[in-house]
Design an enzyme around this catalytic site. Sequence first.
Site, PDB file in Angstrom:
ATOM      1  N   LYS A   1     -57.846  58.754 -42.782  1.00 25.85           N
ATOM      2  CA  LYS A   1     -58.240  59.173 -41.434  1.00 25.85           C
ATOM      3  C   LYS A   1     -58.237  60.695 -41.367  1.00 25.85           C
ATOM      4  CE  LYS A   1     -57.006  56.941 -37.097  1.00 25.85           C
ATOM      5  NZ  LYS A   1     -55.842  56.599 -36.283  1.00 25.85           N
TER       6      LYS A   1
HETATM    7  C1  E4P Z   1     -56.290  54.781 -33.433  1.00 21.71           C
HETATM    8  O1  E4P Z   1     -56.874  54.996 -34.447  1.00 21.71           O
HETATM    9  C2  E4P Z   1     -55.881  55.863 -32.496  1.00 21.71           C
HETATM   10  O2  E4P Z   1     -55.079  56.789 -33.140  1.00 21.71           O
HETATM   11  C3  E4P Z   1     -55.211  55.266 -31.295  1.00 21.71           C
HETATM   12  O3  E4P Z   1     -55.987  54.171 -30.847  1.00 21.71           O
HETATM   13  C4  E4P Z   1     -54.943  56.253 -30.193  1.00 21.71           C
HETATM   14  O4  E4P Z   1     -54.489  55.556 -29.068  1.00 21.71           O
HETATM   15  P1  E4P Z   1     -53.771  56.274 -27.838  1.00 21.71           P
HETATM   16  O5  E4P Z   1     -54.773  57.101 -27.119  1.00 21.71           O
HETATM   17  O6  E4P Z   1     -53.263  55.145 -26.992  1.00 21.71           O
HETATM   18  O7  E4P Z   1     -52.665  57.102 -28.419  1.00 21.71           O
END
Ligand code: E4P
Length: 220
Positions: A83
């Site tokens: 990522k």
């Molecule tokens: C997933 O890849 C993201 O990091 C995550 O969904 C972020 O979610 P949040 O906005 O609830 O922290």
Amino acid sequence: MKFFVDTADIDEIRDLSATGMVDGVTTNPSLVAKSGRDFFEVLDEICETVAGPVSAEVTATDAETMIAEGRKLRARADNIAVKVPLTWDGLKACKALTDDSIMVNVTLCFSANQALLAAKAGATFISPFVGRLDDISNDGMDLISDIRLIYDQYEDFDTEILVASVRNPIHVRESAKMGADVATLPPAVLRSLISHPLTDKGLEAFLKDWEKTGQSILDR
Ligand code: E4P
């Protein structure tokens, strides 16, 4: 539509995997910190539990170090998706890693143009954050519909839309209606998808009537 679970909690991942609904996992530095565990240890356990893509995020901000971190993360398991953040350095790292056939999830996407750049960089997944857009009074789902529309114009774009920052079942239903490829769901949201009061009420009535018959299927 595929479901990923958005957590670094291995107990939750194991429990939900048993339902057959988990096609992959996403983590981020905040979720790892929340787990209170060693990053590599938890990553290894997740990759052993789930066969699909497991997103693990780099923490460097320059392309060169991101690429080195990405290769190190990918070396832990074949199903790691590296990522990277939606910055120019992140896109450079995306291009370099995907050229090496490593899956890349480009994260922190908040605009259609950002999603366009990620697709051009060869991203395996683009992660638009719908909940965080809703939080600032923008409609997060409008972004999903825009990205779907744009990606569908170009046959050479293979990037999958991975709806992230999902907060409720409506985000999931609307993502499916728009043709999103994946939604990554906090465990509580995934569990909530099954709830309907008429299912509970109907089952209760069926069981009550069955009891009146005095019969048992297993006794026959
Ligand atoms: C997933 O890849 C993201 O990091 C995550 O969904 C972020 O979610 P949040 O906005 O609830 O922290």
